[in-house]
Design a protein around this motif. Structure first.
Motif, PDB file in Angstrom:
ATOM      1  N   ALA A  56       0.844  -1.194   0.000  1.00 40.90           N
ATOM      2  CA  ALA A  56       0.000   0.000   0.000  1.00 40.90           C
ATOM      3  C   ALA A  56       0.874   1.237   0.000  1.00 40.90           C
ATOM      4  O   ALA A  56       1.904   1.252   0.663  1.00 40.90           O
ATOM      5  N   PRO A  57       0.467   2.247  -0.758  1.00 37.31           N
ATOM      6  CA  PRO A  57       1.295   3.457  -0.804  1.00 37.31           C
ATOM      7  C   PRO A  57       1.445   4.087   0.565  1.00 37.31           C
ATOM      8  O   PRO A  57       0.483   4.210   1.305  1.00 37.31           O
ATOM      9  N   ALA A  58       2.661   4.422   0.877  1.00 37.58           N
ATOM     10  CA  ALA A  58       2.925   5.031   2.175  1.00 37.58           C
ATOM     11  C   ALA A  58       2.380   6.441   2.197  1.00 37.58           C
ATOM     12  O   ALA A  58       2.851   7.317   1.501  1.00 37.58           O
ATOM     13  N   ALA A  59       1.370   6.611   2.985  1.00 31.89           N
ATOM     14  CA  ALA A  59       0.762   7.937   3.065  1.00 31.89           C
ATOM     15  C   ALA A  59       1.674   8.857   3.846  1.00 31.89           C
ATOM     16  O   ALA A  59       1.823   8.727   5.050  1.00 31.89           O
ATOM     17  N   GLU A  60       2.271   9.751   3.142  1.00 30.91           N
ATOM     18  CA  GLU A  60       3.191  10.663   3.801  1.00 30.91           C
ATOM     19  C   GLU A  60       2.430  11.786   4.467  1.00 30.91           C
ATOM     20  O   GLU A  60       1.653  12.487   3.839  1.00 30.91           O
ATOM     21  N   GLU A  61       2.668  11.917   5.719  1.00 33.91           N
ATOM     22  CA  GLU A  61       1.980  12.975   6.447  1.00 33.91           C
ATOM     23  C   GLU A  61       2.804  14.243   6.408  1.00 33.91           C
ATOM     24  O   GLU A  61       4.014  14.202   6.566  1.00 33.91           O
ATOM     25  N   ALA A  62       2.141  15.322   6.222  1.00 31.18           N
ATOM     26  CA  ALA A  62       2.837  16.603   6.305  1.00 31.18           C
ATOM     27  C   ALA A  62       3.168  16.874   7.765  1.00 31.18           C
ATOM     28  O   ALA A  62       2.311  16.745   8.629  1.00 31.18           O
ATOM     29  N   PRO A  63       4.411  17.187   8.047  1.00 32.75           N
ATOM     30  CA  PRO A  63       4.794  17.410   9.445  1.00 32.75           C
ATOM     31  C   PRO A  63       4.040  18.586  10.064  1.00 32.75           C
ATOM     32  O   PRO A  63       3.701  18.560  11.231  1.00 32.75           O
TER      33      PRO A  63
ATOM     34  N   LYS B 181      -4.750  11.764   1.175  1.00 35.58           N
ATOM     35  CA  LYS B 181      -4.651  13.183   1.490  1.00 35.58           C
ATOM     36  C   LYS B 181      -4.570  14.034   0.224  1.00 35.58           C
ATOM     37  O   LYS B 181      -5.274  15.029   0.095  1.00 35.58           O
ATOM     38  N   HIS B 182      -3.720  13.605  -0.677  1.00 30.20           N
ATOM     39  CA  HIS B 182      -3.545  14.399  -1.885  1.00 30.20           C
ATOM     40  C   HIS B 182      -4.709  14.242  -2.856  1.00 30.20           C
ATOM     41  O   HIS B 182      -5.030  15.177  -3.586  1.00 30.20           O
TER      42      HIS B 182
END
Ligand SMILES: [Zn+2]
Lengths: 156, 86
Positions: free
Chosen positions: A124-131, B63-64
């Motif tokens: 699954a795509p790693a959902a990158e969280e905005a810091p 999110k995007h």
């Protein structure tokens, strides 16, 4: 004071003088209600993506402004009752930037590592969280404060 | 590493890991004004009928995708993008 941006579409048939007058008028509405015009960018005549009132083109005007939370309502009321305004939209700006965000730590490493793995691993795509724990809401009526740094989004 | 995976995979297309392009570019905010340019790379998320490309195709993260659909809807409201077939 919040940051907003407005785009409105004027009737393309309008004479230049009348158009200038209207742009001044709407800037005046902002000023008269305690706001401040940050930037006016006339995009000029553009084809509309769909016809509005049988019109196929319009004159786009972009305005970035600061103002109190009540200002957008008053401004859009003024835009709405003007017959030369085909359409308008006010959007509240957040302090996020559309440009590349500098992320010093663990920015370079995972990306280069993920790229080759992307071919094989069906993970699954790693959902990158905005810091930055900034709120998601971008709608106009919200009232949280936006500390003014510089105009985001519209860095041209 | 690919040899290990291969036998366990049922027949069909090789699954390809999709990565959110906005995450890769570290985009913090998707600006609806980017649809102003007809040749904008953002247009690839809209099909010829004007519909938003689903996440399963683009590989965008939640999110995007949320930001993207918001941006597309704003662009539609101001006639930068069509609601339906062009
Ligand atoms: Zn993403």
């Amino acid at each position: 004071m919040n940051k907003y941006e407005l785009i409105y579409i004027l009737d393309a048939a309008l004479e230049e003088a009348a158009r200038k007058e209207l742009i001044e008028k709407f800037n005046g509405v902002i000023a008269a209600n305690g706001g401040e015009v940050v930037k006016v960018d006339e995009w000029g005549k553009r084809r509309l993506a769909y016809t509005i009132d049988y019109k196929t083109e319009g004159y786009y005007v972009y305005v970035a402004f600061n103002g109190a939370p009540e200002l957008p309502r008053e401004l859009s009321r003024n835009l709405g009752i003007n017959e030369s305004v085909i359409r308008s939209q006010i959007v509240k700006l957040l302090d996020k930037k559309s440009s590349v965000k500098p992320r010093p730590v663990r920015a370079a490493a995972p990306v280069t590592e993920e790229a080759p793995a992307a071919v094989e691993a069906p993970v699954a795509p790693a959902a990158e969280e905005a810091p930055a724990a900034a709120p998601e809401a971008t709608d106009a009526p919200a009232t949280e404060e936006a500390p003014a740094t510089e105009t985001p989004a519209s860095e041209e | 590493m690919s040899e290990e995976r291969a036998p366990r995979r049922p027949r069909g297309r090789k699954p390809r890991r999709k990565v959110c392009a906005f995450c890769v570019d570290k985009i913090e905010y998707i600006d609806y004004k980017e649809f102003r340019d007809a040749n904008s790379r953002m247009r690839r998320y809209i099909n010829e009928r004007g519909k938003i490309m689903p996440r399963r195709m683009s590989g965008n993260c939640a999110k995007h995708q949320r930001q993207l659909s918001e941006a597309i809807k704003r662009a539609r409201a101001i006639a930068l993008l069509p609601y339906t077939a062009e």
